[in-house]
Design a protein around this motif. Sequence first.
Motif, short mmCIF file in Angstrom:
data_model
loop_
_atom_site.label_atom_id
_atom_site.label_comp_id
_atom_site.label_asym_id
_atom_site.label_seq_id
_atom_site.Cartn_x
_atom_site.Cartn_y
_atom_site.Cartn_z
N GLU A 182 0.86 -1.18 0.00
CA GLU A 182 0.00 0.00 0.00
C GLU A 182 0.89 1.23 0.00
O GLU A 182 1.67 1.45 0.93
CB GLU A 182 -0.91 0.03 1.21
CG GLU A 182 -1.82 1.24 1.28
CD GLU A 182 -2.78 1.21 2.45
OE1 GLU A 182 -3.68 2.06 2.49
OE2 GLU A 182 -2.63 0.33 3.32
N THR A 183 0.80 2.02 -1.07
CA THR A 183 1.52 3.28 -1.14
C THR A 183 0.66 4.34 -0.44
O THR A 183 -0.44 4.65 -0.89
CB THR A 183 1.79 3.68 -2.60
OG1 THR A 183 2.52 2.62 -3.23
CG2 THR A 183 2.58 4.96 -2.68
N VAL A 184 1.17 4.87 0.67
CA VAL A 184 0.38 5.74 1.54
C VAL A 184 0.75 7.19 1.30
O VAL A 184 1.91 7.59 1.43
CB VAL A 184 0.63 5.38 3.03
CG1 VAL A 184 -0.16 6.31 3.93
CG2 VAL A 184 0.27 3.93 3.29
N PHE A 185 -0.24 8.00 0.94
CA PHE A 185 -0.07 9.44 0.79
C PHE A 185 -0.56 10.12 2.06
O PHE A 185 -1.68 9.88 2.51
CB PHE A 185 -0.87 9.95 -0.41
CG PHE A 185 -0.38 9.44 -1.74
CD1 PHE A 185 0.54 10.18 -2.47
CD2 PHE A 185 -0.82 8.23 -2.25
CE1 PHE A 185 1.01 9.72 -3.70
CE2 PHE A 185 -0.36 7.77 -3.48
CZ PHE A 185 0.56 8.50 -4.21
N ASP A 186 0.28 10.98 2.66
CA ASP A 186 -0.17 11.70 3.85
C ASP A 186 -0.96 12.94 3.42
O ASP A 186 -1.09 13.22 2.22
CB ASP A 186 1.01 12.03 4.77
CG ASP A 186 1.93 13.11 4.22
OD1 ASP A 186 1.57 13.81 3.25
OD2 ASP A 186 3.03 13.27 4.78
N PRO A 187 -1.53 13.69 4.35
CA PRO A 187 -2.38 14.84 3.97
C PRO A 187 -1.69 15.91 3.15
O PRO A 187 -2.35 16.73 2.51
CB PRO A 187 -2.84 15.38 5.33
CG PRO A 187 -2.81 14.20 6.24
CD PRO A 187 -1.62 13.40 5.81
N SER A 188 -0.35 15.93 3.14
CA SER A 188 0.36 16.92 2.34
C SER A 188 0.62 16.43 0.92
O SER A 188 1.14 17.19 0.09
CB SER A 188 1.70 17.26 3.00
OG SER A 188 2.63 16.19 2.86
N GLY A 189 0.28 15.16 0.64
CA GLY A 189 0.58 14.59 -0.67
C GLY A 189 1.91 13.87 -0.72
O GLY A 189 2.27 13.30 -1.75
N ARG A 190 2.65 13.87 0.38
CA ARG A 190 3.92 13.15 0.44
C ARG A 190 3.65 11.66 0.60
O ARG A 190 2.72 11.25 1.30
CB ARG A 190 4.73 13.66 1.64
CG ARG A 190 6.08 12.97 1.86
CD ARG A 190 6.76 13.52 3.10
NE ARG A 190 6.03 13.10 4.30
CZ ARG A 190 6.35 12.02 5.03
NH1 ARG A 190 7.36 11.26 4.68
NH2 ARG A 190 5.64 11.73 6.12
N ALA A 248 4.29 8.59 2.43
CA ALA A 248 4.77 8.45 3.81
C ALA A 248 5.62 7.20 4.02
O ALA A 248 6.30 7.09 5.05
CB ALA A 248 3.58 8.44 4.77
N ASN A 249 5.58 6.25 3.09
CA ASN A 249 6.31 4.99 3.30
C ASN A 249 7.21 4.67 2.12
O ASN A 249 7.26 3.53 1.65
CB ASN A 249 5.33 3.85 3.58
CG ASN A 249 4.34 3.62 2.44
OD1 ASN A 249 4.08 4.51 1.65
ND2 ASN A 249 3.80 2.41 2.38
#
Length: 732
Positions: A650-658, A660-661
């Motif tokens: 799972e490619t996880v996008f944080d709230p900033s669009g970065r 995260a993993n």
Amino acid sequence: MTAVTGSQLVGDPVDRVDGPLKVRGAAPYPSDVRYPGMAYAALVQSTIAAGTISSIDTAEAEAAPGVLAVLTHENIPDLAEAPLTALGSPPRFPLQDDRIVHHGQHVALVVAGTSGQAAAAARLIRIGYQETPAILDIADPDAPVVTNPWGLESERGDVAAGLASADVVCDETFTIAAETNNPLGLFATVARWDGDRLVVHDSTQWPMMERRTLADVFGIPEDDVRVLVPYLGGAFGAGLRTWPHTILTALAARIVNRPVKLVLTRPQMFTSVGHRPETVQRVRLGATREGRLVALDHEGTSTIGTEEANLEPITMGTPSLYACPNVATHDRQVRLNIPNPGPMRAPGTAQGNFAIESALDELSYAVGVDPIELRLRNHAEVQPGSGLPWSSNALRECYLVGADRFGWAERSAEPRSMRDGTELVGYGMAGAAYHWYQTPCRVRISIGRDGTAHVRSAATDLGTGTYTVTTQLAAELLGLDVGRVRVEIGDSDLPPAPQSGGSGLMISLGNAVHDAAATMLQAFIDAVAGDEASPLRGRRPNEVAVHEGRIHLVADPSAGETYAEILARHGLDEITVDGEVQPQPPAGMAPAGAFAAHFVEVRVDEDLGLLRIARVVSAVDGGRILNEKTARSQITGATVMGIGMAMLEETVFDPSGRIANATFGDYLIPVNADVPTLDAVFVGEPDKSTPIGIKGLGEVGIVGVPAAIANAVHHATGRRIRSLPITMDRLL
């Protein structure tokens, strides 16, 4: 062409011919390339997902030790737009203006004398941003939507009427997280200019496409671009586009007038070379009480970058899967401020199959029919859309042979009815299909006085065994030992070949080899046409056979002569011929891709929420198998990727669009402890659509595996999982 007599080479589990080179560390990958005076490049990437660059200060970086150039949107020369390809438009070139469309977008490139100097100077660049709200959620109502991209939606019959008449209707939604390809080899580009000629070593699966793209971007003839990739450290689809970092490296080499190397970091691999898009799918199945399908409606929604195109039809294969009179498919894409997705093994089909095969499993429980029997009742005996017979289709055999090999008969149908100590045991299965395609391809073959053959084409081997199976095929068709055939690929200066991707390369390359081998035999017969000393004089190709480097009469094997003898007597150093394939639909039949049935046993510890795969059996219809060892390797490797898709990735996008993993420490992929006993068996016969009878195998090994795992989890626990990956919290 007359078949080889004696021992057969095609189908034998021949060891990889490039294996010794690889285990000695002598195979030249793009990252291994060195040139005298070579410079090194490092990327600077945006730290926001949407907005503009308000300021950029490169003075400190330019003054840093060893720095040769710093490229930004403020000083980069104008470049032409890259051309459209069969897989969509190339990614937006990022340094043409000050706009930011995703986190991790390239905003500067530093070139220095060493890689350490380039990386250190890149950290000295100061950038100010004017940030705007980013759109990051596939369900965001403000996200732009592309409906019916590429015009691939379809409809057969009347789905609304079919659903209305159905005795049983299943209507469910399925979601799959974004994944990232993550080949082991970091993508690398080395570029140098010899005057106006550009030479690029790059991690690409498609040298000819990259040659055309670079020629268009730099405004030079295609013949003045050479792309080299004799070996590639994996790609899984990520190498099917020309990415911006490759163009930047070539530009940097021209500006500093030195060869330049750029190697992406692992975090940059997450933002720079695509990923499998996030998807949401709705499937509606209508069936009779006996489980016969009367309607199927499949809607697929996937993510895409804000300004780019990526061909990933989730539902394209659905109309051909089962015998159903009323079928409709709908695709749409949602534009987000994310790095642009790209192909990843079985693009679109892997996601679409998960939804369809999971829904069929639900239907089997709703009507009380065994999951295999349900599929057999709805098996497409002919191609559903055209009504034409398949060029081959052993899917029934896949179900039956796979079930017997797996021990499906031992399964208790009731969910939660099978245990082993504290663990719940589940059996699940899924059918799989991957489409057929063939594209134009050319091959050049030479046979010299030493009796060896040299096969050349601009194809690539991304680890699938192209060197080996091409060697075997050419050896059989030319009547030579594998040790007397040399295959040269991965060079755009060689005869043009299609991409290594989509399970289509060997269908095209193999048939071009077949054509060249027939032309070669004719060339040798022509060489002795007026030679009274030759026992082959005046013979036609169907009157001779080839074996152990010798052409002989079929009617009298003792009458013949070797390639070397013919060349020597006629004063020839070699004979060289070209072969090609120009795909034509086979008359009166529907070309069939590969088929498979995957069977999975899972163990679930509900107290810990722990899911373990105990074993997997895959029965595969791959047509004629060129090499059983490399074919099995393709299926087992793809199965491992299916396990990752189902359980871990799972490619996880944080709230900033970065992302995260974006490291191997945080992005979970299957390791040895996650991979059980994997068994693959091949069934079926050579396909009738091409002379050599093969199908592609790279993709069908992953298609169906996630659904089989999810179906096994339901059988073990009674919980229906409609979202991937299947994480611990969903099982507690």
